[in-house]
Structure formats: structure tokens, C-alpha cells
Design an enzyme around this catalytic site. Structure first.
Site, PDB file in Angstrom:
ATOM      1  N   CYS A 114       0.834  -1.196   0.000  1.00 55.01           N
ATOM      2  CA  CYS A 114       0.000   0.000   0.000  1.00 55.01           C
ATOM      3  C   CYS A 114       0.876   1.257   0.000  1.00 55.01           C
ATOM      4  O   CYS A 114       1.479   1.568  -1.013  1.00 55.01           O
ATOM      5  CB  CYS A 114      -0.991  -0.030   1.164  1.00 55.01           C
ATOM      6  SG  CYS A 114      -2.339   1.168   0.977  1.00 55.01           S
ATOM      7  N   HIS A 209      -3.640  -5.048   0.751  1.00 56.49           N
ATOM      8  CA  HIS A 209      -3.108  -5.409   2.070  1.00 56.49           C
ATOM      9  C   HIS A 209      -3.051  -6.936   2.239  1.00 56.49           C
ATOM     10  O   HIS A 209      -3.960  -7.538   2.827  1.00 56.49           O
ATOM     11  CB  HIS A 209      -3.957  -4.783   3.179  1.00 56.49           C
ATOM     12  CG  HIS A 209      -3.741  -3.316   3.322  1.00 56.49           C
ATOM     13  ND1 HIS A 209      -2.796  -2.785   4.170  1.00 56.49           N
ATOM     14  CD2 HIS A 209      -4.319  -2.267   2.694  1.00 56.49           C
ATOM     15  CE1 HIS A 209      -2.806  -1.474   4.078  1.00 56.49           C
ATOM     16  NE2 HIS A 209      -3.722  -1.126   3.186  1.00 56.49           N
ATOM     17  N   GLU A 211      -1.459  -8.598   4.273  1.00 57.36           N
ATOM     18  CA  GLU A 211      -1.437  -8.972   5.696  1.00 57.36           C
ATOM     19  C   GLU A 211      -2.841  -9.131   6.264  1.00 57.36           C
ATOM     20  O   GLU A 211      -3.002  -9.609   7.394  1.00 57.36           O
ATOM     21  CB  GLU A 211      -0.650  -7.929   6.513  1.00 57.36           C
ATOM     22  CG  GLU A 211      -1.390  -6.666   6.895  1.00 57.36           C
ATOM     23  CD  GLU A 211      -1.533  -5.656   5.780  1.00 57.36           C
ATOM     24  OE1 GLU A 211      -2.079  -4.560   6.053  1.00 57.36           O
ATOM     25  OE2 GLU A 211      -1.099  -5.937   4.638  1.00 57.36           O
TER      26      GLU A 211
END
Length: 239
Positions: A114, A209, A211
Site C-alpha cells: 500500500c 493489504h 497482511e
């Protein structure tokens, strides 16, 4: 076998509350280190430091993840500030841009997530769209949307199909930095991944993202590249 050590950039929050404490803290969401660990790496958090020490710090790790976060100051790409651009994070900007420069100079495998992808583009002389209207999701809400890989890229080799990814951003890559190519796009044409096509270097940025997802393919590839980097730069045993 020793797991590759992956450094993750962090940022300072002036008020971090836990237990009886309310103090400044360097932190990163736990999803980052959990993704590194799930993909087979060991994680270490890199708090902001003197930018002149970025190469020294990266000499201790095998790969680098530049995490998501607030908007980059447009001064770094020669633009006037849009009123919708967030407040400057000067310390973080200088530190992460220095980390990226050092990673590129030292061929340290690098994944920008990002803001980290945007910082990679800016570090190589690119620019950003400071606000995109009508891209996806409501303000302040994490959402998902499809991204399409660009054939022939590293990202497409890792994720050949259209993928639904978790996303939260209002800025995007505009003019590409030196040597970068687009490796994934949203349906509306927003740049969703960029990379250096040099097969000798592992440098990739994603606008979403990972994660916040269960797909470890991109991170697993970073870990593999970091393992090769560690082997190539291992000290010669003294006989």
C-alpha cells in the site's frame, strides 16, 4: 535451516495505550509479522532511525517489507498538496525512503505494501494521484475488489488468476518511477502492483493489504528470494 530474516518498517504513534501505559510507541499491525511467519520467514520490526543508517540496518536482514500507512508528503514527488492528502509524516517518510534506496542499492528483496508501494514508486522518481474518486469502498472501510495480473510479470507468475484482494487506500500510482512496470490493475485501470522486471532483483509493490488475507504466495516468493540473498551474502567461513 535458518529462516530468512525479514525487516518490517514501523511507525511511531505518539499515544499508544496498553495496560496502565499511554506512551509513544513504534509499532506495526500484527498481520505483517504473522504473514511473514506464515510464509516461512522470521520477522523483525524496524523502528525509525537516522536515514543515514538505513544501509547498516539492512545489512542485518535478508529482505524488507515496507508497511502501509498514511499518505506520503507530496514534496517528495514535487507536487502541491491536495487538501484531501493527509498530514505529513516527515520522520517516517525520510526513514522508509532511505530504507528503499538502501534495499535497491544492496539488491535486498523488497515488498512494498500500500503506502510502501507508493513509496517505492516515489523513491524511483515516480508520482502519485493524491485522491481517486469512486475507486472502491466507502471512506474508512476496508473492502475487497478484483485485481488482474499483467501477463509476463513476476506477479502474474505468482498469481496468474484474477484475485479478490483486501484494500484500503485513496491514493494511487500515477507516473511510474524509473525502471518500474505495472504488474496488476483494477478493473477501472488503477495501478494495483508494480515491479522491477530485472530477474536478478526481487522488487515488488502491491496496493492492497496481503497482511489482511490468507494468500501467502507473494510473501512466500519474497521469503524465497531473501533466502537466496542470505546465501549469497553469507560470510566466508574462516578455516
Amino acid at each position: 535451516m535458518t529462516r530468512p530474516l525479514i525487516g518490517i518498517s514501523t511507525y511511531v504513534e505518539e499515544s499508544a495505550r496498553y495496560g496502565v501505559w499511554d506512551v509513544p510507541a513504534a509499532l506495526a499491525p500484527s498481520g505483517y509479522h504473522e504473514l511473514v511467519q506464515a510464509a516461512g520467514g522470521a520477522a523483525v520490526l524496524l523502528p525509525p532511525d537516522d536515514p543515514g543508517r538505513a544501509a547498516e540496518v539492512l545489512g542485518r536482514v535478508d529482505g524488507l517489507v515496507v508497511a502501509g500507512g498514511p499518505d506520503l508528503d507530496p514534496v517528495h514527488y514535487g507536487a502541491a498538496r491536495d487538501p484531501r492528502t493527509g498530514a505529513p509524516a516527515a520522520v517516517r517518510d525520510r526513514w522508509e525512503l532511505a530504507l528503499i534506496d538502501a534495499a535497491l542499492a544492496g539488491d535486498v528483496p523488497l515488498l512494498g505494501i500500500c503506502r510502501g508501494m507508493q513509496a517505492l514508486n516515489v523513491a524511483l522518481g515516480g508520482t502519485l494521484v493524491q485522491h481517486i474518486d469512486g475507486h472502491v469502498g466507502a471512506p474508512g472501510v476496508m473492502s475487497r475488489h478484483p485485481v488482474r495480473p499483467v501477463p509476463g510479470t513476476r506477479y502474474a507468475a505468482l498469481v496468474p488468476e484474477e484475485a479478490q484482494v483486501p484494500t484500503y487506500h485513496h491514493q494511487a500510482v500515477d507516473q511510474l518511477g524509473r525502471g518500474l512496470v505495472v504488474s496488476a490493475e483494477a478493473v477501472d485501470g488503477t495501478v494495483e502492483a508494480i515491479e522491477l522486471p530485472d530477474p536478478r532483483r526481487w522488487v515488488l509493490g502491491v496496493q492492497w493489504h496481503p497482511e489482511r488475507d490468507t494468500d501467502t504466495r507473494v510473501m512466500s516468493s519474497l521469503i524465497a528470494a531473501a533466502g537466496l540473498h542470505a546465501a549469497l551474502h553469507a560470510p566466508t567461513p574462516v578455516s
